[in-house]
Scaffold this active site. Structure first.
Site, short mmCIF file in Angstrom:
data_model
loop_
_atom_site.label_atom_id
_atom_site.label_comp_id
_atom_site.label_asym_id
_atom_site.label_seq_id
_atom_site.Cartn_x
_atom_site.Cartn_y
_atom_site.Cartn_z
N ASP A 176 1.40 -5.16 8.99
CA ASP A 176 0.28 -4.25 8.80
C ASP A 176 -0.96 -5.11 8.59
O ASP A 176 -1.07 -5.85 7.60
CB ASP A 176 0.56 -3.35 7.58
CG ASP A 176 -0.55 -2.34 7.35
OD1 ASP A 176 -1.71 -2.64 7.70
OD2 ASP A 176 -0.27 -1.26 6.79
N ARG A 221 -12.32 -4.58 -6.88
CA ARG A 221 -12.22 -5.36 -5.64
C ARG A 221 -13.62 -5.67 -5.11
O ARG A 221 -14.46 -4.77 -4.98
CB ARG A 221 -11.46 -4.58 -4.57
CG ARG A 221 -10.05 -4.19 -4.95
CD ARG A 221 -9.27 -3.69 -3.75
NE ARG A 221 -9.95 -2.60 -3.04
CZ ARG A 221 -9.48 -2.03 -1.94
NH1 ARG A 221 -8.35 -2.46 -1.41
NH2 ARG A 221 -10.13 -1.03 -1.36
N TYR A 228 -11.27 1.10 10.45
CA TYR A 228 -12.48 1.50 9.71
C TYR A 228 -12.81 0.52 8.58
O TYR A 228 -13.76 0.71 7.85
CB TYR A 228 -12.35 2.93 9.15
CG TYR A 228 -11.07 3.21 8.39
CD1 TYR A 228 -10.88 2.77 7.09
CD2 TYR A 228 -10.04 3.94 8.98
CE1 TYR A 228 -9.72 3.04 6.41
CE2 TYR A 228 -8.87 4.21 8.31
CZ TYR A 228 -8.71 3.76 7.03
OH TYR A 228 -7.54 4.01 6.36
N LYS A 229 -12.00 -0.53 8.42
CA LYS A 229 -12.30 -1.53 7.39
C LYS A 229 -13.15 -2.63 8.03
O LYS A 229 -14.29 -2.37 8.40
CB LYS A 229 -11.01 -2.02 6.76
CG LYS A 229 -10.33 -0.88 5.96
CD LYS A 229 -8.94 -1.19 5.44
CE LYS A 229 -8.38 0.03 4.69
NZ LYS A 229 -6.94 -0.04 4.43
N PHE A 278 0.87 -1.19 0.00
CA PHE A 278 0.00 0.00 0.00
C PHE A 278 0.90 1.24 0.00
O PHE A 278 1.89 1.30 0.74
CB PHE A 278 -0.88 -0.04 1.25
CG PHE A 278 -2.01 0.94 1.25
CD1 PHE A 278 -3.23 0.61 0.69
CD2 PHE A 278 -1.86 2.20 1.82
CE1 PHE A 278 -4.28 1.52 0.70
CE2 PHE A 278 -2.91 3.12 1.82
CZ PHE A 278 -4.13 2.77 1.26
C1 LIG Z 1 -6.12 1.10 4.40
C2 LIG Z 1 -4.66 0.96 4.56
C3 LIG Z 1 -3.90 2.00 5.12
C4 LIG Z 1 -4.55 3.29 5.50
O1 LIG Z 1 -3.73 4.16 6.19
P1 LIG Z 1 -4.34 5.46 6.86
O2 LIG Z 1 -3.21 6.11 7.51
O3 LIG Z 1 -5.41 4.98 7.81
O4 LIG Z 1 -4.98 6.28 5.78
C5 LIG Z 1 -2.54 1.81 5.29
N1 LIG Z 1 -1.95 0.64 4.93
C6 LIG Z 1 -2.66 -0.37 4.39
C7 LIG Z 1 -1.98 -1.64 4.01
C8 LIG Z 1 -4.03 -0.23 4.17
O5 LIG Z 1 -4.73 -1.22 3.63
#
Ligand SMILES: *Cc1c(COP(=O)(O)O)cnc(C)c1O
Length: 418
Positions: free
Chosen positions: A205, A377, A230-231, A133
């Site tokens: 992560d 997705r 939030y997921k 990500f």
């Molecule tokens: C959703 C997600 C994030 C989001 O990071 P934020 O700081 O909350 O915006 C980070 N890393 C991964 C792998 C994600 O899937």
């Protein structure tokens, strides 16, 4: 395709109904989902659990409005980051006292990795996923630059060999549990063991696995972890992230962003920083209490559930979706592994008109999302997505493609957030 040639839907629907009847984890009635919507984007923003609106109203009107500053004590707002952290810990295999909730995932990642690199000794290499990500790559690169370390991005299949090749030069191994784009699950136990073989700490992560794939952090001896809430955890837009610090590392890990909330005696208001002896040292500033309390209420929906059962349901639903998709819309380029052990809780499809397909599905009541350059997705949150939803979604993919409703190009008429 003529109607006469169209694969029969009824047998799939029957199978879905049987599987749903036997599934013990579905709690759709505890979510405020709109009627007629198949919501397959809980991997981006989880649905709203019932009870959260009331909890937020209570937090605003009673706790804040009436209790005012006294609520820091009366409602124990001060300990909310650890209290809510322990409830998340239960879902990711962490004993109490090893999590704090606060900041965003990006910030938690910077803190977790930055703190780990302060203990790196002479080691200079940080191994990560080249397709990670974006925020993870940006943050890790900066943390490496600041520490004088080198980021080594690798493909998944080369991860273990790379860790072994760099051996005692590895300062940190940092991966995502589930690839956000393909939905592929990484080998958390294997890569954690590989990192420990070279005596390097590992940082996972869990953004795309927390609440739906068991991580068993303590059992595998994971050193550090972060993730968003939030997921699949349904904490609401912008809900604070979590940071896990294995108890055996707490005393040596130093917060690179030390703030008064993580001080051993915050209200002594002393001029010098002294870290809290426990995981509270991972805190920085005042937490977003309203969001934290919304998240705390959202987690109630997990009460009495075992993540292993959710994982089983998730694999059953994604498995049925894959089968139905193969039957109804054959030839699609599915990039998610079909082996259950290798996938998270989403199914991703590459398509030259991926964005057009996302829009067409939304018009048909199936909410998915688009990830550049050409991926659709389909996220399956087993708390509120059923086998019947999976079959319905596959049928809408077939219908949308058959009707040619996916004409938008991938760069056409796209809003800020997809
Ligand atoms: C959703 C997600 C994030 C989001 O990071 P934020 O700081 O909350 O915006 C980070 N890393 C991964 C792998 C994600 O899937």
């Amino acid at each position: 395709m003529d109607d006469a040639d169209r694969p029969a839907l009824a047998p799939w629907q029957q199978r879905a109904a049987d599987l749903d009847a036997a599934c013990a984890v579905g709690r759709r009635e505890r979510f405020a989902l709109p009627d007629g919507v198949v919501y397959l984007d809980g991997n981006s923003l989880g649905a709203l659990p019932l009870g959260v609106a009331e909890a937020v109203q209570d937090a605003v009107l009673r706790q804040w409005g009436q209790g005012l500053v006294g609520s820091w004590n009366a409602e124990d707002w001060w300990s909310a980051p650890q209290r809510v952290g322990d409830r998340i810990g239960h879902l990711i295999g962490a004993a109490p006292g090893q999590l704090v909730v606060g900041d965003s995932t990006s910030v938690c990642l910077a803190k977790a990795a930055g703190g780990a690199l302060r203990e790196r000794g002479g080691r200079s290499v940080v191994v990560t996923d080249a397709a990670s990500f974006p925020t993870d790559l940006y943050v890790l690169q900066q943390v490496c630059d600041d520490a004088g370390a080198r980021l080594v991005p690798v493909a998944q299949d080369e991860a273990e060999a790379t860790i072994r090749a760099h051996g005692q030069d590895v300062a940190l191994v940092a991966f995502s549990h589930v690839d956000y784009r393909t939905g592929r699950l990484w080998d958390l136990p294997g890569l954690t063991a590989a990192a420990h073989d070279v005596e390097a700490p590992v940082l996972w992560d869990l953004c795309h696995s927390a609440g739906v794939v068991a991580a068993d952090l303590d059992a595998h001896g994971v050193d550090l972890a972060v993730g968003c809430t939030y997921k699949y955890l349904n904490g609401g837009p912008g809900a604070p992230a979590f940071l896990y610090l294995n108890a055996r590392r707490t005393s040596s890990w130093r917060n690179p962003l030390p703030g008064w909330n993580g001080h051993a005696e915050p209200f002594a208001m002393g001029p010098a920083y002294r870290p809290h002896p426990g995981v509270a040292r991972a805190r920085t500033g005042t937490p977003t209490i309203l969001s934290l309390l919304a998240l705390e209420a959202a987690l109630d929906v997990y009460d009495g559930l075992d993540v292993a059962d959710l994982r089983r349901a998730s694999l059953s639903i994604t498995g049925l979706f894959l089968e139905t998709l193969d039957a109804l819309a054959p030839g699609l380029d599915v990039v998610t592994p079909r082996e259950p052990d290798l996938r998270g809780s989403q199914v991703s499809v590459r398509h030259p008109r991926a964005w057009g397909l996302v829009r067409a599905l939304a018009d048909r009541g199936v909410v998915t999302d688009f990830r550049t350059p050409d991926v659709v997705r389909f996220g399956f949150a087993p708390l509120y997505v059923t086998h019947a939803d999976a079959v319905a979604a596959a049928e809408q993919v077939r219908a949308a493609l058959a009707a040619g409703e996916h004409e938008l190009r991938n760069d056409e008429d796209r809003p800020q957030v997809t």
